[in-house]
Design a protein around this motif. Sequence first.
Motif, short mmCIF file in Angstrom:
data_model
loop_
_atom_site.label_atom_id
_atom_site.label_comp_id
_atom_site.label_asym_id
_atom_site.label_seq_id
_atom_site.Cartn_x
_atom_site.Cartn_y
_atom_site.Cartn_z
N THR A 1 0.83 -1.20 0.00
CA THR A 1 0.00 0.00 0.00
C THR A 1 0.86 1.25 0.00
OG1 THR A 1 -1.76 -1.14 1.16
CG2 THR A 1 -1.76 1.25 1.29
N GLN B 1 -2.05 12.12 -1.40
CA GLN B 1 -2.48 10.91 -0.72
C GLN B 1 -1.48 9.76 -0.91
OE1 GLN B 1 -5.14 10.96 1.18
NE2 GLN B 1 -5.80 13.00 0.58
N ARG C 1 -1.33 5.68 0.54
CA ARG C 1 -2.63 5.15 0.98
C ARG C 1 -3.30 4.46 -0.20
NH1 ARG C 1 -6.14 9.66 3.46
NH2 ARG C 1 -7.40 7.83 3.87
#
Length: 110
Positions: A40, A55, A58
């Motif tokens: 991830t 981001q 994530r």
Amino acid sequence: GWCPLSPTGAQTTQLLVDPPWRPVVLWDRVTLTCQGSGTTSATTWYKDVTRRWGQKGRDHFTVILSGTYTCERPGTGFSSLVAVSNDLLVLQVPARALLEGDTVTLRCRG
């Protein structure tokens, strides 16, 4: 005997949309999820094609701005683009493959 893996069988990066309706509208509180190989923390998000989005690392987030989103995972590359609009009136269809003869539910929303 054996068969080599064809390019169509190769794993790719996918960008999943929840709720699963197209076109995607901002006021649906849309969550984007990036799926692909690797960890991830290796996910990189892009907004409006070329701009890195804040981001990184994530695999999912809730969209708060309209625009065009894509994600990248090492080993499987970039996902397809997902456009999130802020239109006031939309006619939506389920975000799945449709075949001739399928019964489809349409949503007119505003």
